[in-house]
Design a protein around this motif. Structure first.
Motif, PDB file in Angstrom:
ATOM      1  N   ALA A  63       0.732  -1.178  -0.123  1.00 45.69           N
ATOM      2  CA  ALA A  63       0.183   0.038   0.243  1.00 45.69           C
ATOM      3  C   ALA A  63       0.836   1.339  -0.137  1.00 45.69           C
ATOM      4  CB  ALA A  63      -1.053  -0.019   1.214  1.00 45.69           C
ATOM      5  N   GLU A  64       1.898   1.096   0.878  1.00 46.47           N
ATOM      6  CA  GLU A  64       2.895   2.576   0.824  1.00 46.47           C
ATOM      7  C   GLU A  64       3.548   2.663  -0.689  1.00 46.47           C
ATOM      8  OE1 GLU A  64       3.644   4.997   2.946  1.00 46.47           O
ATOM      9  OE2 GLU A  64       3.683   3.969   4.777  1.00 46.47           O
ATOM     10  N   ARG A  65       3.792   1.487  -1.108  1.00 43.23           N
ATOM     11  CA  ARG A  65       4.632   1.527  -2.471  1.00 43.23           C
ATOM     12  C   ARG A  65       3.666   1.980  -3.413  1.00 43.23           C
ATOM     13  NH1 ARG A  65       6.153  -3.339  -2.203  1.00 43.23           N
ATOM     14  NH2 ARG A  65       7.881  -3.168  -1.133  1.00 43.23           N
ATOM     15  N   SER A  66       2.435   1.441  -3.241  1.00 46.68           N
ATOM     16  CA  SER A  66       1.530   1.856  -4.425  1.00 46.68           C
ATOM     17  C   SER A  66       1.206   3.455  -4.494  1.00 46.68           C
ATOM     18  CB  SER A  66       0.124   1.015  -4.263  1.00 46.68           C
ATOM     19  OG  SER A  66      -0.580   1.565  -5.120  1.00 46.68           O
ATOM     20  N   LEU A  67       1.181   3.870  -3.176  1.00 44.11           N
ATOM     21  CA  LEU A  67       0.593   5.451  -2.998  1.00 44.11           C
ATOM     22  C   LEU A  67       1.881   6.189  -3.324  1.00 44.11           C
ATOM     23  CD1 LEU A  67      -1.204   7.362  -2.268  1.00 44.11           C
ATOM     24  CD2 LEU A  67      -0.700   6.701   0.099  1.00 44.11           C
ATOM     25  N   ALA A  68       3.069   5.831  -2.969  1.00 42.29           N
ATOM     26  CA  ALA A  68       4.264   6.569  -3.395  1.00 42.29           C
ATOM     27  C   ALA A  68       4.291   6.497  -4.748  1.00 42.29           C
ATOM     28  CB  ALA A  68       5.540   5.865  -2.952  1.00 42.29           C
ATOM     29  N   GLU A  69       4.319   5.465  -5.710  1.00 40.28           N
ATOM     30  CA  GLU A  69       4.336   5.561  -7.171  1.00 40.28           C
ATOM     31  C   GLU A  69       3.040   6.410  -7.852  1.00 40.28           C
ATOM     32  OE1 GLU A  69       4.104   1.333  -8.006  1.00 40.28           O
ATOM     33  OE2 GLU A  69       6.103   0.951  -7.459  1.00 40.28           O
ATOM     34  N   ALA A  70       2.055   6.459  -7.133  1.00 46.70           N
ATOM     35  CA  ALA A  70       0.859   7.545  -7.611  1.00 46.70           C
ATOM     36  C   ALA A  70       1.214   8.615  -7.574  1.00 46.70           C
ATOM     37  CB  ALA A  70      -0.399   6.841  -7.005  1.00 46.70           C
ATOM     38  N   ARG A  71       1.903   8.949  -6.287  1.00 52.20           N
ATOM     39  CA  ARG A  71       2.058  10.345  -5.994  1.00 52.20           C
ATOM     40  C   ARG A  71       3.405  11.002  -6.898  1.00 52.20           C
ATOM     41  NH1 ARG A  71       1.027  10.335   0.379  1.00 52.20           N
ATOM     42  NH2 ARG A  71      -1.031  10.918   0.481  1.00 52.20           N
ATOM     43  N   THR A  72       4.252  10.067  -7.175  1.00 50.03           N
ATOM     44  CA  THR A  72       5.394  10.356  -7.875  1.00 50.03           C
ATOM     45  C   THR A  72       4.698  10.761  -9.548  1.00 50.03           C
ATOM     46  OG1 THR A  72       6.930   8.874  -6.923  1.00 50.03           O
ATOM     47  CG2 THR A  72       7.584   9.368  -9.040  1.00 50.03           C
ATOM     48  N   VAL A  73       3.810   9.922  -9.770  1.00 52.13           N
ATOM     49  CA  VAL A  73       3.028  10.430 -11.210  1.00 52.13           C
ATOM     50  C   VAL A  73       2.401  11.675 -11.169  1.00 52.13           C
ATOM     51  CG1 VAL A  73       1.431   9.399 -12.843  1.00 52.13           C
ATOM     52  CG2 VAL A  73       2.988   7.666 -11.837  1.00 52.13           C
ATOM     53  N   THR A  74       1.692  11.888  -9.932  1.00 50.30           N
ATOM     54  CA  THR A  74       0.895  13.086 -10.004  1.00 50.30           C
ATOM     55  C   THR A  74       1.972  14.327  -9.745  1.00 50.30           C
ATOM     56  OG1 THR A  74      -0.557  12.007  -8.333  1.00 50.30           O
ATOM     57  CG2 THR A  74      -0.735  14.220  -8.283  1.00 50.30           C
ATOM     58  N   LEU A  75       3.092  14.192  -9.497  1.00 48.93           N
ATOM     59  CA  LEU A  75       4.070  15.421  -9.508  1.00 48.93           C
ATOM     60  C   LEU A  75       4.042  16.077 -10.870  1.00 48.93           C
ATOM     61  CD1 LEU A  75       7.448  13.589  -8.047  1.00 48.93           C
ATOM     62  CD2 LEU A  75       5.777  15.345  -6.818  1.00 48.93           C
ATOM     63  N   ALA A  76       4.093  15.524 -12.075  1.00 48.29           N
ATOM     64  CA  ALA A  76       3.902  16.125 -13.193  1.00 48.29           C
ATOM     65  C   ALA A  76       2.737  17.251 -13.488  1.00 48.29           C
ATOM     66  CB  ALA A  76       3.706  15.147 -14.570  1.00 48.29           C
ATOM     67  N   GLY A  77       1.747  17.094 -12.710  1.00 44.44           N
ATOM     68  CA  GLY A  77       0.729  18.065 -12.956  1.00 44.44           C
ATOM     69  C   GLY A  77       0.496  19.010 -11.745  1.00 44.44           C
ATOM     70  N   ALA A  78       1.477  18.871 -10.643  1.00 48.19           N
ATOM     71  CA  ALA A  78       1.159  19.722  -9.496  1.00 48.19           C
ATOM     72  C   ALA A  78       2.035  20.968  -9.663  1.00 48.19           C
ATOM     73  CB  ALA A  78       1.640  18.863  -8.256  1.00 48.19           C
ATOM     74  N   PRO A  79       1.283  21.923  -8.865  1.00 48.35           N
ATOM     75  CA  PRO A  79       2.170  23.257  -9.015  1.00 48.35           C
ATOM     76  C   PRO A  79       3.331  23.090  -8.169  1.00 48.35           C
ATOM     77  CG  PRO A  79      -0.312  23.540  -8.290  1.00 48.35           C
ATOM     78  CD  PRO A  79       0.116  22.080  -8.632  1.00 48.35           C
ATOM     79  N   GLY A  80       4.304  24.034  -8.164  1.00 54.20           N
ATOM     80  CA  GLY A  80       5.590  23.783  -7.620  1.00 54.20           C
ATOM     81  C   GLY A  80       5.782  23.335  -6.321  1.00 54.20           C
ATOM     82  N   GLU A  81       5.066  24.174  -5.390  1.00 55.19           N
ATOM     83  CA  GLU A  81       5.217  23.920  -3.902  1.00 55.19           C
ATOM     84  C   GLU A  81       4.515  22.478  -3.480  1.00 55.19           C
ATOM     85  OE1 GLU A  81       6.710  23.976  -0.339  1.00 55.19           O
ATOM     86  OE2 GLU A  81       7.143  25.589  -1.818  1.00 55.19           O
ATOM     87  N   LEU A  82       3.399  22.225  -4.040  1.00 55.11           N
ATOM     88  CA  LEU A  82       2.697  20.719  -3.813  1.00 55.11           C
ATOM     89  C   LEU A  82       3.651  19.867  -4.529  1.00 55.11           C
ATOM     90  CD1 LEU A  82       0.465  19.203  -2.836  1.00 55.11           C
ATOM     91  CD2 LEU A  82      -0.822  19.799  -4.831  1.00 55.11           C
ATOM     92  N   ALA A  83       4.039  19.900  -5.699  1.00 58.90           N
ATOM     93  CA  ALA A  83       4.785  19.051  -6.244  1.00 58.90           C
ATOM     94  C   ALA A  83       6.077  18.567  -5.324  1.00 58.90           C
ATOM     95  CB  ALA A  83       5.695  19.246  -7.422  1.00 58.90           C
ATOM     96  N   ARG A  84       6.731  19.565  -4.743  1.00 59.13           N
ATOM     97  CA  ARG A  84       7.848  19.253  -3.717  1.00 59.13           C
ATOM     98  C   ARG A  84       7.238  18.500  -2.474  1.00 59.13           C
ATOM     99  NH1 ARG A  84       9.287  24.307  -6.187  1.00 59.13           N
ATOM    100  NH2 ARG A  84       8.239  25.737  -4.783  1.00 59.13           N
TER     101      ARG A  84
END
Length: 173
Positions: free
Chosen positions: A128-149
């Protein structure tokens, strides 16, 4: 696993270096960053539920899980705390289910069954941790700067949690 965490950190450096400006996506009247934060908080809350359910099903694992659960609760708090970014006023409740009860340590029932063997339960939690970490990594591409960090940092922590949950060193204090 550590190489994956390094990759997440590298993605954070590349993705998170924007100035955070740009036009907010107002699809449905809710800015993109707010929607992304609300989703991230809900995901962290579900992960907290899994930690709580695992600790309840396997009390002998509770001490091992406590620091990781605490970190997940801190992530939920950090994701929910940007009042200005989400359009909330300080002190108002988050628009999603409140992380306060989950982040404060109150057990929350989990919809996912906990495997009967402790080792399997740790593996399921690591997945579950790994899956969420991967999903958040994918989400980085569309996130505004501070949220991406922030998402990059939380994703890297999740990758480390997955490693600690399944490594023999993870069961040592």
């Amino acid at each position: 696993m550590l190489a994956g965490a390094a990759g997440v950190a590298g993605a954070a450096l590349l993705t998170g270096c924007s100035d955070g400006g740009g036009s907010p996506d107002t699809g449905g009247g809710v800015p993109l960053e707010r929607r992304m934060r609300e989703t991230a908080v809900r995901e962290s809350e579900r992960l907290l539920e899994r930690y709580d359910a695992t600790a309840a099903a396997h009390p002998a694992l509770a001490a091992r899980l406590a620091p990781l659960r605490s970190a997940v609760a801190a992530h939920a708090g950090a994701l929910a705390s940007a009042d200005a970014a989400t359009g909330r006023t300080p002190g108002s409740a988050p628009p999603s289910a409140s992380p306060s009860s989950a982040a404060a340590g109150a057990p929350v029932p989990s919809a996912d069954p906990v495997p009967p063997k402790p080792e399997e339960a740790l593996t399921a939690l690591a997945d579950a941790e790994r899956s969420l970490a991967e999903a958040r990594t994918v989400t980085l591409a569309g996130a505004p700067g501070e949220l991406a960090r922030l998402l990059a940092s939380v994703a890297a922590c999740g990758a480390v949690h997955a490693y600690l949950l399944t490594s023999p060193q993870g069961d040592k204090p």
